[in-house]
Write an enzyme that holds these catalytic residues in place. Structure first.
Site, PDB file in Angstrom:
ATOM      1  N   TYR A  16      83.267  -6.356   6.486  1.00  0.00           N
ATOM      2  CA  TYR A  16      83.646  -7.653   7.070  1.00  0.00           C
ATOM      3  C   TYR A  16      84.413  -8.513   6.068  1.00  0.00           C
ATOM      4  O   TYR A  16      84.175  -9.722   5.968  1.00  0.00           O
ATOM      5  CB  TYR A  16      82.383  -8.397   7.555  1.00  0.00           C
ATOM      6  CG  TYR A  16      81.913  -7.893   8.906  1.00  0.00           C
ATOM      7  CD1 TYR A  16      82.381  -8.482  10.079  1.00  0.00           C
ATOM      8  CD2 TYR A  16      81.042  -6.816   9.019  1.00  0.00           C
ATOM      9  CE1 TYR A  16      81.976  -8.009  11.321  1.00  0.00           C
ATOM     10  CE2 TYR A  16      80.639  -6.334  10.253  1.00  0.00           C
ATOM     11  CZ  TYR A  16      81.106  -6.946  11.395  1.00  0.00           C
ATOM     12  OH  TYR A  16      80.710  -6.484  12.631  1.00  0.00           O
ATOM     13  N   TYR A 144      75.920  -8.962  20.323  1.00  0.00           N
ATOM     14  CA  TYR A 144      76.315  -8.112  19.189  1.00  0.00           C
ATOM     15  C   TYR A 144      75.194  -7.098  18.972  1.00  0.00           C
ATOM     16  O   TYR A 144      74.037  -7.483  18.750  1.00  0.00           O
ATOM     17  CB  TYR A 144      76.529  -8.928  17.903  1.00  0.00           C
ATOM     18  CG  TYR A 144      76.827  -8.020  16.727  1.00  0.00           C
ATOM     19  CD1 TYR A 144      78.106  -7.496  16.541  1.00  0.00           C
ATOM     20  CD2 TYR A 144      75.828  -7.633  15.847  1.00  0.00           C
ATOM     21  CE1 TYR A 144      78.370  -6.616  15.489  1.00  0.00           C
ATOM     22  CE2 TYR A 144      76.083  -6.756  14.797  1.00  0.00           C
ATOM     23  CZ  TYR A 144      77.357  -6.255  14.628  1.00  0.00           C
ATOM     24  OH  TYR A 144      77.622  -5.379  13.596  1.00  0.00           O
ATOM     25  N   ASP A 250      67.001  -5.372  22.065  1.00  0.00           N
ATOM     26  CA  ASP A 250      67.511  -5.152  20.712  1.00  0.00           C
ATOM     27  C   ASP A 250      66.861  -6.207  19.816  1.00  0.00           C
ATOM     28  O   ASP A 250      67.317  -7.350  19.748  1.00  0.00           O
ATOM     29  CB  ASP A 250      69.038  -5.276  20.718  1.00  0.00           C
ATOM     30  CG  ASP A 250      69.628  -5.166  19.318  1.00  0.00           C
ATOM     31  OD1 ASP A 250      68.848  -5.128  18.338  1.00  0.00           O
ATOM     32  OD2 ASP A 250      70.867  -5.134  19.200  1.00  0.00           O
ATOM     33  N   LYS A 279      66.519  -3.793  10.155  1.00  0.00           N
ATOM     34  CA  LYS A 279      66.546  -4.970   9.268  1.00  0.00           C
ATOM     35  C   LYS A 279      65.209  -5.207   8.569  1.00  0.00           C
ATOM     36  O   LYS A 279      64.880  -4.486   7.630  1.00  0.00           O
ATOM     37  CB  LYS A 279      67.014  -6.201  10.045  1.00  0.00           C
ATOM     38  CG  LYS A 279      68.509  -6.094  10.439  1.00  0.00           C
ATOM     39  CD  LYS A 279      69.116  -7.430  10.729  1.00  0.00           C
ATOM     40  CE  LYS A 279      70.545  -7.313  11.242  1.00  0.00           C
ATOM     41  NZ  LYS A 279      71.538  -7.281  10.196  1.00  0.00           N
TER      42      LYS A 279
HETATM   43  C1  PLP Z   1      70.904  -7.727  17.166  1.00  0.00           C
HETATM   44  C2  PLP Z   1      71.533  -6.710  16.258  1.00  0.00           C
HETATM   45  N1  PLP Z   1      71.596  -5.433  16.639  1.00  0.00           N
HETATM   46  C3  PLP Z   1      72.124  -4.470  15.848  1.00  0.00           C
HETATM   47  C4  PLP Z   1      72.654  -4.792  14.621  1.00  0.00           C
HETATM   48  C5  PLP Z   1      73.250  -3.714  13.755  1.00  0.00           C
HETATM   49  O1  PLP Z   1      72.452  -3.462  12.657  1.00  0.00           O
HETATM   50  P1  PLP Z   1      73.052  -2.710  11.379  1.00  0.00           P
HETATM   51  O2  PLP Z   1      73.948  -3.695  10.704  1.00  0.00           O
HETATM   52  O3  PLP Z   1      71.854  -2.348  10.557  1.00  0.00           O
HETATM   53  O4  PLP Z   1      73.785  -1.508  11.875  1.00  0.00           O
HETATM   54  C6  PLP Z   1      72.624  -6.113  14.184  1.00  0.00           C
HETATM   55  C7  PLP Z   1      73.193  -6.480  12.886  1.00  0.00           C
HETATM   56  O5  PLP Z   1      73.407  -7.608  12.552  1.00  0.00           O
HETATM   57  C8  PLP Z   1      72.055  -7.102  15.025  1.00  0.00           C
HETATM   58  O6  PLP Z   1      72.022  -8.396  14.664  1.00  0.00           O
END
Ligand code: PLP
Length: 436
Positions: A16, A144, A250, A279
């Protein structure tokens, strides 16, 4: 001798980051608690939990020890045909904490893969049950879900995904409850979560083709830190039941206390069919993804017919080091009453940020759990809005790492931050915004 930054510039490509115009990266030498210490002697407060992963602070002695102890026993082993204690124990502990009805954990290695696994499980679930036409996903605007192709497809059509549009599979998108920019032009006081009707209409229109509804429960993060009324989440579950489709939560960001509950689904007592975790699963130490599924989904893959197998796996599936740190992190949640700490943090953030509403540059203030959000007035609201980079530089000068999403400034610290450190951050935010 060349500096670290010169060597970095010569060989690295950062995520990014537009390398032509970006400022130099921070040369971080070590980190402790909520602070990063740079090679050039600066101490910087990590106000974004290192991309939302850190919860107990950097270099925590208990997590360090769990990692070292596991490394002495078993660093890694193939997870197809082998198993190990950290993977089993972490799955047991997660399932005991997650909303009821989830009985199986499928490991992967980051947030995007946790989402990919959920999408593929949902798609194959219907395929295995003889309904292969159910393969479309209903997602939300401003979503996202990650940067791999499936996760990008489920995300908002945005600057992040546009170069790849021809590669992405089509999805159906519905309105989220973005109250500050209400898609129906209503105010929260006057609405009955009317935006749900858009989701319902799309579910009705795709009654035989929707494989699942994918949401970031309670907090849509990278799409603008949009905080939901819990009633919307409850409504999504009801509609999924009414139209006989799967709910995929998610919780990659929202899991592990970020919204004040262990999992955001708890805000509306919702039981998803699939939950994506990553995370803070390892407290910010190591990459690990986990997708939790219900027994009904798991059973649809059991068959004498081997083509019904879930043919998916990653080299580092269920990495024992990551699982061991995940287990130690869950111990810390219990031992240190971490969720209570997040709830106190929420009160402090609310009290500190609300007065900023009166500033001319402030459009909206939102707070949930350990996340404080200031949406700035901006004619070109969005990720490419310049406000973000300018503010970031101003905060860094003051020893605070914040990375606004365009015109949306947010503060999401590790939970171990002290009250006086939060007060200091709130003062920095107030002073910098007063100058805008
Ligand atoms: C809600 C959500 N799902 C999926 C992801 C993707 O995770 P990663 O960056 O570990 O691939 C993120 C990353 O910020 C996220 O905020």
């Amino acid at each position: 001798m060349k500096s670290l930054l010169d060597r970095d510039r010569a060989c690295l490509w950062h995520p990014y980051t537009q390398a032509l115009t970006a400022t130099a990266p921070l040369p971080v030498a070590r980190a402790q608690g909520v602070y990063l210490y740079t090679e050039d002697g600066r101490r910087i407060l990590d106000g974004i939990s290192s991309w939302w992963v850190n919860v107990h602070g950097h270099s925590h002695p208990k997590l360090n020890e769990a990692l070292a102890a596991q490394a002495r026993e078993l660093e890694h082993v193939v997870f197809a045909g082998c198993t190990h204690r950290p993977a089993v124990e972490l799955a047991e502990r997660l399932l005991a904490l997650l909303p009821r009805g989830l009985t199986r954990i499928f490991y992967s290695d980051n947030g995007s893969t946790a989402v990919e696994v959920a999408l593929k499980l949902a798609c194959q679930y219907w395929h295995n049950r003889g309904q292969p036409n159910r393969r479309t996903f209903l997602t939300l605007h401003h979503a996202y879900h990650g940067d791999t192709v499936g996760a990008m497809s489920a995300s908002e059509d945005s600057v992040f995904t546009r170069a790849f549009t021809p590669l992405l599979f089509p999805v159906v998108r519905a309105h989220p409850p973005y109250c500050y920019r209400c898609p129906l032009g209503l105010t929260r006081a006057a609405c009955q979560i009317d935006c749900l009707s858009d989701l319902e209409a799309r579910l009705e229109g795709g009654a035989d083709s929707i494989a699942g509804v994918v949401v970031e429960p309670m907090l849509q993060a990278a799409g603008g830190m949009i905080v939901w009324p819990a009633e919307f989440l409850a409504g999504v579950r009801q509609l999924c039941d009414r139209y006989g489709t799967l709910l995929i939560a998610d919780e990659v960001l929202t899991g592990f206390g970020r919204t004040g509950r262990m999992f955001a689904s708890e805000h509306a007592a919702v039981r998803p069919d699939l939950v994506c975790l990553s995370k803070a699963l390892t407290a910010g130490y190591l990459p690990l993804g986990a997708t939790a599924a219900t027994e009904r989904i798991y059973q649809a893959f059991l068959s004498e017919d081997r083509t019904k197998t879930f043919f998916h796996g990653h080299s580092y599936t269920a990495n024992p080091l990551a699982c061991a740190v995940g287990l130690a992190s869950l111990d810390l949640f219990r031992e240190n009453a971490v969720l209570e700490r997040v709830q106190a943090l929420e009160c402090q953030l609310r009290a500190g940020l609300e007065p900023l509403r009166s500033l001319p540059c402030v459009g909206d203030i939102r707070v949930i759990g350990g996340v404080g959000i200031v949406e700035l007035e901006s004619p070109s609201a969005g990720y490419l809005d310049h406000t973000g980079a300018d503010l970031s530089a101003a905060f860094l000068d003051r020893g605070l790492l914040l990375r606004p999403l365009g015109n949306v400034l947010y503060f999401m610290p590790p939970y171990v931050i002290t009250e006086s450190e939060v007060d200091w951050v709130l003062a920095q935010i107030a002073e910098v915004l007063a100058e805008q």
